[in-house]
Scaffold this active site. Structure first.
Site, short mmCIF file in Angstrom:
data_model
loop_
_atom_site.label_atom_id
_atom_site.label_comp_id
_atom_site.label_asym_id
_atom_site.label_seq_id
_atom_site.Cartn_x
_atom_site.Cartn_y
_atom_site.Cartn_z
N GLY A 1 -18.55 7.52 -2.93
CA GLY A 1 -18.04 7.08 -4.04
C GLY A 1 -17.14 6.19 -4.94
N ASN A 2 -16.26 6.11 -4.79
CA ASN A 2 -16.25 4.60 -6.60
C ASN A 2 -16.74 3.45 -6.07
OD1 ASN A 2 -14.81 1.56 -7.19
ND2 ASN A 2 -15.01 3.94 -8.60
N LYS B 1 1.09 -1.13 0.33
CA LYS B 1 0.17 0.14 -0.18
C LYS B 1 0.94 1.08 -0.37
CE LYS B 1 -4.70 1.04 0.42
NZ LYS B 1 -5.60 0.49 -0.41
N GLY C 1 -20.78 6.11 2.71
CA GLY C 1 -19.64 7.32 1.49
C GLY C 1 -20.89 6.99 0.31
P1 NAD Z 1 -13.56 6.95 -2.45
O1 NAD Z 1 -12.48 8.19 -2.39
O2 NAD Z 1 -13.77 7.52 -4.21
O3 NAD Z 1 -15.09 7.68 -2.04
C1 NAD Z 1 -14.79 7.66 -0.21
C2 NAD Z 1 -15.92 8.53 0.01
O4 NAD Z 1 -16.48 8.28 0.97
C3 NAD Z 1 -16.80 9.47 -0.37
O5 NAD Z 1 -18.15 10.36 -1.21
C4 NAD Z 1 -16.47 11.03 0.46
O6 NAD Z 1 -17.52 11.45 1.10
C5 NAD Z 1 -17.16 9.42 1.69
N1 NAD Z 1 -16.48 9.85 3.14
C6 NAD Z 1 -15.10 10.61 3.84
N2 NAD Z 1 -14.97 10.36 4.74
C7 NAD Z 1 -16.29 9.89 5.03
C8 NAD Z 1 -16.52 10.53 6.43
N3 NAD Z 1 -16.16 10.47 7.64
N4 NAD Z 1 -17.99 10.28 6.45
C9 NAD Z 1 -18.61 10.43 5.77
N5 NAD Z 1 -18.23 9.55 3.92
C10 NAD Z 1 -17.33 9.54 4.05
O7 NAD Z 1 -13.19 5.75 -2.55
P2 NAD Z 1 -13.15 5.04 -2.47
O8 NAD Z 1 -12.13 4.11 -3.75
O9 NAD Z 1 -14.72 4.71 -2.39
O10 NAD Z 1 -12.92 3.96 -0.90
C11 NAD Z 1 -13.90 3.71 -0.10
C12 NAD Z 1 -13.01 2.47 0.81
O11 NAD Z 1 -13.33 1.55 -0.48
C13 NAD Z 1 -12.13 2.75 1.44
O12 NAD Z 1 -11.53 2.69 2.68
C14 NAD Z 1 -11.21 1.67 0.39
O13 NAD Z 1 -9.37 2.03 1.05
C15 NAD Z 1 -11.47 0.83 -0.06
N6 NAD Z 1 -11.24 0.04 -1.09
C16 NAD Z 1 -11.21 0.85 -1.95
C17 NAD Z 1 -11.19 0.16 -3.77
C18 NAD Z 1 -11.49 1.20 -5.10
O14 NAD Z 1 -11.30 0.09 -6.24
N7 NAD Z 1 -11.48 2.20 -5.51
C19 NAD Z 1 -10.94 -0.99 -3.36
C20 NAD Z 1 -10.89 -1.85 -2.08
C21 NAD Z 1 -10.68 -1.28 -0.97
#
Ligand code: NAD
Length: 428
Positions: free
Chosen positions: A221-222, A107, A219
């Site tokens: 996000g993605n 990471k 959340g």
């Molecule tokens: P992202 O940056 O696209 O989205 C994160 C979301 O969380 C956003 O909507 C943001 O506004 C929200 N957020 C942040 N802090 C917050 C809080 N305190 N309360 C409420 N909402 C909050 O990130 P992502 O890629 O969707 O990743 C989200 C989680 O999934 C992380 O833990 C990441 O490590 C994990 N993850 C992501 C992937 C991937 O492929 N993107 C893969 C495995 C795990």
């Protein structure tokens, strides 16, 4: 949620220690696996748009590469700490192992807030990050990918710097690239879709039809958005999502009891997953305190934001209707809260299984890069479904046979595989 007293690395080590006890691992195996094999701490000097110089702290950690090259994302986050990256790298090792792909765990992170950085400044950070670590990454040693607040454009800048320094084209060095530039169809959807595939399998076992269920998600996000997309396709209804408001420096939950509309909410969401609260209210969403996503009267909860969100302090606020928690985020449940959830007989699909879709598809991306031949989206998603379904089935069968939780089963399977690989190599 406060992060002050919580150390994600200690939480990850506590989970590992529990698995090590159950597996009766010897002392050398414990000492080796509860810490990363390699850590890189470095600084990235950047010339800012106003002409000043600013130094950013950055990390890359290889937790374990016994089963294959280290694999894991890079986060841009203002609160990033070395212990968060250590924890995330360890969880990556268990993730690649539980879905049985030939990769290890790593990471990376940069302490920065892209909300306050121009595109050019972000590009300098990406290129600077590669310059500092170039000798220690590559398709056969360590393969970075996007994570929180990083995206395909960041990955392409990083790849371009790597290829410029090394003089050639090495697309398998980084995954999560844009389509047409070595990226894979389905990679953007993969994590959220993968989470919902595990939800589908769990509901099948519980004998519940998805169309009869309601979900609340932390959340937007993605991970969250594609989870909503597939879950809606299965007939389920999402009534609440939440996001971080960068202006107010707090999170909000957005509720619509008849079901949120993914398209309209996406249109009013910025590139960091922040929903515009005023526009959401105009569209008829109730604006609630961010922490209330967990209290909703739903069947399924999906934390998909950050680590340490379900804690001792709020685990008892979970509505008694909730039957299933699918951990889309990494480390969303603190170990102490886990015990409370177990007592409530909640089925918890653990993070490194529930969100493994992203790394599975990253692996597919690398395979396609190596072949220089690209699959259709349907082909990628069918392969993703097969991998996630079989990983869920193995973990669930193991849990039933050994009378342990899904988290314990996932840990026992994955730690055992990694320990065996280390042992065969003569490391432990
Ligand atoms: P992202 O940056 O696209 O989205 C994160 C979301 O969380 C956003 O909507 C943001 O506004 C929200 N957020 C942040 N802090 C917050 C809080 N305190 N309360 C409420 N909402 C909050 O990130 P992502 O890629 O969707 O990743 C989200 C989680 O999934 C992380 O833990 C990441 O490590 C994990 N993850 C992501 C992937 C991937 O492929 N993107 C893969 C495995 C795990």
């Amino acid at each position: 949620m406060s992060k002050t007293s919580y150390n994600p690395f200690q939480a990850a080590q506590k989970q590992f220690d529990h698995a090590a006890d159950l597996l009766e691992l010897n002392q050398a195996a414990r000492d080796f696996l509860r810490n990363p094999m390699r850590e890189f701490h470095f600084t990235i000097p950047v010339r800012m748009d106003d002409g000043t110089k600013k130094i950013f702290n950055a990390f890359r950690i290889h937790h374990n590469d016994a089963r294959g090259p280290a694999k894991g994302g890079i986060r841009f986050h203002p609160m990033e700490t070395i212990d968060t990256v250590r924890a995330l790298s360890m969880w990556m090792t268990w993730k690649t192992s539980v879905v049985d792909i030939p990769l290890g765990g790593g990471k990376g992170g940069v302490v920065c807030d892209p909300h306050n950085l121009s595109q050019f400044e972000q590009e300098q950070i990406c290129r600077g990050w590669i310059r500092q670590i170039v000798k220690n990454i590559g398709p056969n040693s360590d393969i970075p990918a996007p994570d929180v607040m990083t995206n395909p454009q960041h990955m392409l800048w990083m790849l371009d710097e790597f290829e410029t320094i090394n003089g050639g084209r090495f697309p398998g060095t980084i995954t999560g690239k844009p389509l047409g530039m070595g990226g894979s169809q389905g990679r953007t959807e993969a994590t959220g879709y993968g989470t919902i595939i595990t939800v589908r399998e769990a509901l099948r076992e519980l004998n519940i039809k998805p169309e009869n269920t309601v979900v609340s998600i932390q959340g937007f996000g993605n991970v969250a958005r594609y989870a909503v997309e597939l879950y809606n396709k299965m007939g389920g209804k999402v009534i609440c999502v939440s996001s971080w408001d960068n202006n107010d420096q707090k999170s909000y939950a957005f509720r619509k009891k008849e079901g949120i509309n993914l398209e309209e909410l996406t249109e009013i969401t910025d590139s960091f997953g922040g929903i515009d609260k005023n526009k959401a209210q105009d569209l008829g969403y109730e604006l609630l305190d961010g922490d209330t996503w967990i209290e909703q009267e739903v069947d399924i909860l999906i934390p998909a934001a950050l680590e340490n969100q379900i804690t001792e302090k709020n685990a008892d606020k979970i509505h008694q209707r909730v039957k299933l928690i699918a951990e889309g985020a990494n480390g969303p449940t603190a170990p102490d809260a886990d015990e409370i959830l177990n007592k409530q007989n909640l089925l918890v699909i653990p993070d490194f299984l529930a969100n493994a879709g992203g790394v599975v598809c990253s692996y597919f991306e690398q395979v396609q890069n190596n072949m220089n031949y690209y699959w259709s989206k349907d082909e990628v998603l069918a392969k993703l479904d097969m991998k996630m379904t079989s990983a869920y089935a193995s973990v669930s069968d193991f849990a039933k046979q050994n009378n342990v939780t899904l988290r314990e089963a996932a840990y026992l399977i994955s730690v055992d595989r990694v320990a065996n690989a280390c042992q065969s190599r003569g490391w432990i």
